[in-house]
Motif scaffolding. Structure first.
Motif, mmCIF file in Angstrom:
data_model
loop_
_atom_site.group_PDB
_atom_site.id
_atom_site.type_symbol
_atom_site.label_atom_id
_atom_site.label_comp_id
_atom_site.label_asym_id
_atom_site.label_seq_id
_atom_site.Cartn_x
_atom_site.Cartn_y
_atom_site.Cartn_z
ATOM 1 N N LYS A 196 -13.962 16.874 7.952
ATOM 2 C CA LYS A 196 -15.145 16.491 8.723
ATOM 3 C C LYS A 196 -14.798 15.982 10.112
ATOM 4 O O LYS A 196 -15.490 16.315 11.084
ATOM 5 N N ASN A 197 -13.751 15.178 10.239
ATOM 6 C CA ASN A 197 -13.468 14.507 11.507
ATOM 7 C C ASN A 197 -12.414 15.192 12.363
ATOM 8 O O ASN A 197 -12.287 14.870 13.547
ATOM 9 N N ILE A 198 -11.661 16.120 11.776
ATOM 10 C CA ILE A 198 -10.602 16.791 12.550
ATOM 11 C C ILE A 198 -10.882 18.289 12.664
ATOM 12 O O ILE A 198 -11.093 18.812 13.760
ATOM 13 N N ILE A 199 -10.888 18.974 11.533
ATOM 14 C CA ILE A 199 -11.026 20.435 11.570
ATOM 15 C C ILE A 199 -12.402 20.842 12.076
ATOM 16 O O ILE A 199 -12.534 21.695 12.960
ATOM 17 N N TYR A 200 -13.437 20.249 11.512
ATOM 18 C CA TYR A 200 -14.804 20.638 11.867
ATOM 19 C C TYR A 200 -15.122 20.352 13.328
ATOM 20 O O TYR A 200 -15.844 21.102 13.971
ATOM 21 N N ARG A 201 -14.553 19.282 13.887
ATOM 22 C CA ARG A 201 -14.887 18.876 15.260
ATOM 23 C C ARG A 201 -13.912 19.397 16.292
ATOM 24 O O ARG A 201 -14.294 19.698 17.422
ATOM 25 N N HIS A 202 -12.622 19.502 15.920
ATOM 26 C CA HIS A 202 -11.611 19.829 16.926
ATOM 27 C C HIS A 202 -10.830 21.099 16.617
ATOM 28 O O HIS A 202 -10.042 21.544 17.438
ATOM 29 N N GLY A 203 -11.005 21.684 15.448
ATOM 30 C CA GLY A 203 -10.249 22.873 15.092
ATOM 31 C C GLY A 203 -9.057 22.529 14.210
ATOM 32 O O GLY A 203 -8.793 21.372 13.879
ATOM 33 N N LEU A 204 -8.324 23.563 13.830
ATOM 34 C CA LEU A 204 -7.185 23.375 12.930
ATOM 35 C C LEU A 204 -6.012 22.728 13.656
ATOM 36 O O LEU A 204 -5.564 23.237 14.692
ATOM 37 N N PRO A 205 -5.474 21.639 13.130
ATOM 38 C CA PRO A 205 -4.288 21.035 13.749
ATOM 39 C C PRO A 205 -3.026 21.795 13.352
ATOM 40 O O PRO A 205 -2.975 22.459 12.305
ATOM 41 N N TYR A 206 -2.032 21.703 14.203
ATOM 42 C CA TYR A 206 -0.747 22.326 13.883
ATOM 43 C C TYR A 206 0.014 21.513 12.854
ATOM 44 O O TYR A 206 0.667 22.080 11.963
ATOM 45 N N GLU A 207 -0.108 20.183 12.954
ATOM 46 C CA GLU A 207 0.705 19.323 12.099
ATOM 47 C C GLU A 207 -0.032 18.027 11.795
ATOM 48 O O GLU A 207 -0.787 17.523 12.625
ATOM 49 N N ILE A 208 0.163 17.508 10.591
ATOM 50 C CA ILE A 208 -0.345 16.202 10.192
ATOM 51 C C ILE A 208 0.822 15.368 9.686
ATOM 52 O O ILE A 208 1.575 15.812 8.807
ATOM 53 N N ILE A 209 0.970 14.182 10.248
ATOM 54 C CA ILE A 209 2.034 13.266 9.827
ATOM 55 C C ILE A 209 1.385 12.118 9.075
ATOM 56 O O ILE A 209 0.476 11.466 9.586
ATOM 57 N N THR A 210 1.838 11.875 7.858
ATOM 58 C CA THR A 210 1.271 10.823 7.034
ATOM 59 C C THR A 210 2.385 9.955 6.463
ATOM 60 O O THR A 210 3.574 10.283 6.544
ATOM 61 N N GLU A 211 1.981 8.861 5.874
ATOM 62 C CA GLU A 211 2.933 8.068 5.090
ATOM 63 C C GLU A 211 3.053 8.701 3.709
ATOM 64 O O GLU A 211 2.426 9.720 3.415
ATOM 65 N N ASN A 212 3.846 8.075 2.827
ATOM 66 C CA ASN A 212 4.098 8.664 1.517
ATOM 67 C C ASN A 212 3.154 8.133 0.447
ATOM 68 O O ASN A 212 3.538 7.982 -0.714
ATOM 69 N N GLY A 213 1.926 7.828 0.830
ATOM 70 C CA GLY A 213 0.953 7.392 -0.160
ATOM 71 C C GLY A 213 0.617 8.512 -1.128
ATOM 72 O O GLY A 213 0.722 9.700 -0.799
ATOM 73 N N SER A 214 0.230 8.122 -2.334
ATOM 74 C CA SER A 214 -0.036 9.123 -3.371
ATOM 75 C C SER A 214 -1.145 10.085 -2.973
ATOM 76 O O SER A 214 -1.138 11.253 -3.375
#
Length: 259
Positions: A196-214
């Protein structure tokens, strides 16, 4: 109708004097012109027209005649439609957003100076930049509707103008923060947030960096990223403070919540 005949006779006097003129009307104009009991103005017109050989006839609804009349009336508009689109049109757009509503204003000026103005409110929440984008889109749709081919567009948003001119890469934003409160964070909620907040508004991102949460390392979320070919990277689990920008953002959000 009587005035139309009189005006035609005055402007086309040589033709009226040299030929028999047939006046076709859907109403009995002859009765009106020959009735001397009408007002003084009609009597004067009847006397003026009496010097000409005018024959009054009822007009039948011939399809061919209707089509001919329609084409005659439409010819100037057709010529205008062919000429005006190739000339330069001027488009001014502006969008604004408040806590209560958002909307846009559009003004399109034709090459001959006519103005077409539109103003409307959006049926959805929008930031100020989004309102600027929407106003430009609305202006371009209006220009397309009138078949304008050459447009000079003006907007007071440097971001919109620079992206429109390809000086800025589209929807590439630095230090942009999107935050949402959840009672508990699951992989499904993370997926919905990204959609909703990234793909729908800005398009597909090349990369997502996250922490190691489950919720980030689950098969469900990994499968979501794989389907959209989004590269998923994890930050180091032992030293989250190394990501200074994320920590600074978190601090800013916490300060805002406290207030």
């Amino acid at each position: 109708m009587a005035l139309a005949v009189v005006t035609s006779a005055r402007k086309l006097r040589p033709y009226f004097q040299s030929h028999t003129i047939k006046v076709l009307s859907n109403q009995p104009l002859r009765t009106v012109m020959q009735n001397t009991n009408q007002s003084g103005r009609l009597t004067k017109w009847a006397m003026e027209l009496s010097e000409h050989d005018i024959v009054y006839k009822n007009r039948t609804a011939a399809k061919s005649q209707v089509l001919a009349d329609f084409l005659i009336e439409l010819t100037p508009e057709l010529e205008q439609d062919l000429i005006l689109p190739s000339l330069n049109w001027i488009l001014h757009v502006d969008g604004s957003s408040t806590s209560k509503a958002s909307g846009a204003g559009v003004q399109l000026q034709s090459p001959t100076g006519e103005l077409i103005r539109q103003s409307f409110s959006f049926g959805f929440a929008a930031s100020n930049n989004e309102a600027e984008y929407e106003s430009l889109i609305a202006g371009l749709r209006l220009a397309k509707a009138v078949k304008a081919k050459r447009i000079s567009a003006y907007c007071d948003s440097q971001l919109v103008v620079s992206q429109y001119l390809s000086d800025y890469d589209v929807h590439y934003v630095t230090k942009w923060v999107e935050a949402e409160a959840y009672a508990s964070i699951t992989d499904k909620e993370v997926q919905n947030f990204v959609w909703k907040n990234i793909i729908y508004r800005h398009g597909l991102p090349y990369e997502i960096i996250t922490e190691n949460g489950s919720q980030f390392i689950s098969h469900h979320f990994k499968g979501f990223c794989d389907r959209w070919r989004i590269r998923l990277n994890m930050s180091t689990p032992r030293n989250p403070q190394s990501n200074g920008q994320a920590e600074s953002t978190n601090k800013t959000i916490i300060d805002g919540l406290k207030k």
